[in-house]
Scaffold this motif. Structure first.
Motif, short mmCIF file in Angstrom:
data_model
loop_
_atom_site.label_atom_id
_atom_site.label_comp_id
_atom_site.label_asym_id
_atom_site.label_seq_id
_atom_site.Cartn_x
_atom_site.Cartn_y
_atom_site.Cartn_z
N GLY A 217 0.82 -1.21 0.00
CA GLY A 217 0.00 0.00 0.00
C GLY A 217 0.85 1.25 0.00
O GLY A 217 0.62 2.18 -0.78
N ASP A 218 1.81 1.32 0.90
CA ASP A 218 2.81 2.38 0.93
C ASP A 218 4.16 1.69 0.73
O ASP A 218 4.73 1.17 1.69
CB ASP A 218 2.76 3.14 2.25
CG ASP A 218 1.42 3.83 2.46
OD1 ASP A 218 0.98 4.54 1.54
OD2 ASP A 218 0.84 3.67 3.55
N HIS A 219 4.66 1.71 -0.48
CA HIS A 219 5.78 0.84 -0.84
C HIS A 219 7.14 1.53 -0.72
O HIS A 219 8.07 0.99 -0.12
CB HIS A 219 5.61 0.33 -2.27
CG HIS A 219 6.47 -0.84 -2.61
ND1 HIS A 219 5.97 -2.13 -2.68
CD2 HIS A 219 7.80 -0.94 -2.88
CE1 HIS A 219 6.96 -2.96 -2.98
NE2 HIS A 219 8.08 -2.25 -3.11
N ALA A 220 7.27 2.72 -1.30
CA ALA A 220 8.56 3.41 -1.33
C ALA A 220 8.34 4.90 -1.46
O ALA A 220 7.23 5.38 -1.72
CB ALA A 220 9.41 2.90 -2.49
N VAL A 221 9.42 5.66 -1.25
CA VAL A 221 9.35 7.11 -1.38
C VAL A 221 10.63 7.61 -2.05
O VAL A 221 11.71 7.07 -1.81
CB VAL A 221 9.15 7.79 -0.01
CG1 VAL A 221 10.31 7.50 0.93
CG2 VAL A 221 8.96 9.30 -0.16
N VAL A 222 10.48 8.62 -2.89
CA VAL A 222 11.63 9.30 -3.50
C VAL A 222 11.71 10.69 -2.87
O VAL A 222 10.76 11.47 -2.94
CB VAL A 222 11.50 9.41 -5.03
CG1 VAL A 222 12.67 10.22 -5.60
CG2 VAL A 222 11.47 8.03 -5.66
N ILE A 223 12.85 10.98 -2.24
CA ILE A 223 13.08 12.27 -1.60
C ILE A 223 14.04 13.06 -2.49
O ILE A 223 15.12 12.57 -2.81
CB ILE A 223 13.67 12.10 -0.20
CG1 ILE A 223 12.72 11.27 0.67
CG2 ILE A 223 13.95 13.45 0.44
CD1 ILE A 223 13.34 10.85 2.00
N THR A 224 13.64 14.25 -2.90
CA THR A 224 14.48 15.08 -3.76
C THR A 224 14.89 16.34 -3.02
O THR A 224 14.04 17.09 -2.53
CB THR A 224 13.74 15.45 -5.06
OG1 THR A 224 13.42 14.24 -5.77
CG2 THR A 224 14.61 16.32 -5.96
N ILE A 225 16.20 16.55 -2.91
CA ILE A 225 16.76 17.74 -2.26
C ILE A 225 17.66 18.42 -3.28
O ILE A 225 18.66 17.83 -3.71
CB ILE A 225 17.55 17.36 -1.00
CG1 ILE A 225 16.64 16.61 -0.01
CG2 ILE A 225 18.14 18.60 -0.35
CD1 ILE A 225 17.36 16.07 1.18
N LEU A 226 17.29 19.64 -3.68
CA LEU A 226 18.01 20.33 -4.74
C LEU A 226 18.03 19.44 -5.98
O LEU A 226 16.98 19.09 -6.49
CB LEU A 226 19.41 20.72 -4.27
CG LEU A 226 19.46 21.69 -3.08
CD1 LEU A 226 20.89 21.95 -2.65
CD2 LEU A 226 18.77 23.00 -3.40
N ASN A 227 19.22 19.03 -6.46
CA ASN A 227 19.30 18.22 -7.67
C ASN A 227 19.56 16.75 -7.39
O ASN A 227 19.86 15.98 -8.29
CB ASN A 227 20.42 18.75 -8.58
CG ASN A 227 20.06 20.10 -9.16
OD1 ASN A 227 19.13 20.24 -9.95
ND2 ASN A 227 20.78 21.12 -8.75
N ASP A 228 19.45 16.34 -6.14
CA ASP A 228 19.73 14.96 -5.77
C ASP A 228 18.47 14.27 -5.28
O ASP A 228 17.67 14.85 -4.54
CB ASP A 228 20.80 14.90 -4.68
CG ASP A 228 22.13 15.41 -5.19
OD1 ASP A 228 22.77 14.69 -5.95
OD2 ASP A 228 22.51 16.54 -4.83
N SER A 229 18.30 13.01 -5.69
CA SER A 229 17.14 12.23 -5.29
C SER A 229 17.59 10.96 -4.59
O SER A 229 18.60 10.35 -4.96
CB SER A 229 16.28 11.87 -6.51
OG SER A 229 15.73 13.03 -7.10
#
Length: 230
Positions: free
Chosen positions: A42-54
């Protein structure tokens, strides 16, 4: 701007721009990227983006998350990486070439465990930070006069580093990594890699960016450091 290209059985389905700090992936309808497959949690993964980095993090899914065929818990994403979730594929694409942290993250390592501390953090040139997609969790201090961190223990105790760039990486890859970002509203620290988050003023950080205040004490890999405004 970076994006994820969703495909199934070799056919492209949709593209998703990473235009906010957190992009949630899962089977539930409330996710930013909804994947309708029984192998997807249901909640599998997350992508966190800070400036130009993920950074990609598995959220304790049942069947796991792969990057380039290997199961991961949390990792940096680089151009061309292929994320596998259930039967779906998400290709990570960076459309603009900018000055960024080296791919060999060991070059930006601030410290090793306490017995081996020998250097200050490396700073990374990054483009001007956009306004955050959502309000920060708490008011942050002014950055007009700049800021710095000072190591409080270990072989390099007493040394200081001015935080003059937009992104500074701290830690050791695969063990514990955090980043300090310089935003218009102030300085923020975010945990990005490792099973054990850093500690700020005696409190373990969660996954959200935390505003740094004058004389905050940060602990990372057994090393204590003080953040202060100048």
């Amino acid at each position: 701007m970076s994006k994820l290209i969703l495909s199934l059985d070799g056919k492209t389905i949709r593209e998703y721009e990473l235009d906010k700090e957190r992009i949630l992936i899962g089977r539930k309808p409330g996710n930013d990227i909804q994947l309708d497959n029984v192998a997807v949690s249901g909640d599998h993964a997350v992508v966190i983006t800070i400036l130009n980095d993920s950074f990609l993090e598995d959220l304790g899914s049942t069947n796991g998350t792969k990057v380039n065929g290997k199961f991961i818990k949390k990792c940096f994403l680089q151009r061309g990486d292929v994320i596998e979730i259930g039967k779906y594929r998400l290709s990570y694409v960076r459309e603009e070439v900018v000055r960024k942290p080296p791919r060999d993250f060991e070059k930006t390592v601030m410290m090793k465990p306490a017995a081996a501390v020998a250097a200050l953090p490396s700073q990374v040139e990054a483009p001007r930070d956009p306004e955050p997609a959502s309000p920060p969790p708490a008011p942050a201090p002014s950055i007009r006069g700049g800021a710095a961190i000072q190591l409080l223990n270990g072989p390099a105790a007493g040394r200081e580093l001015d935080l003059v760039k937009n992104l500074t990486t701290l830690g050791k890859p695969g063990v514990q990594v955090a980043v300090i970002t310089r935003r218009p509203q102030g300085y923020f620290i975010t945990h990005v890699e490792g099973p054990k988050p850093p500690v700020l003023n005696g409190k373990t950080l969660d996954l959200q960016p935390h505003a740094l205040r004058d004389h905050d004490i940060l602990e990372l890999l057994g090393i204590k450091m003080e953040f202060f405004l100048k």
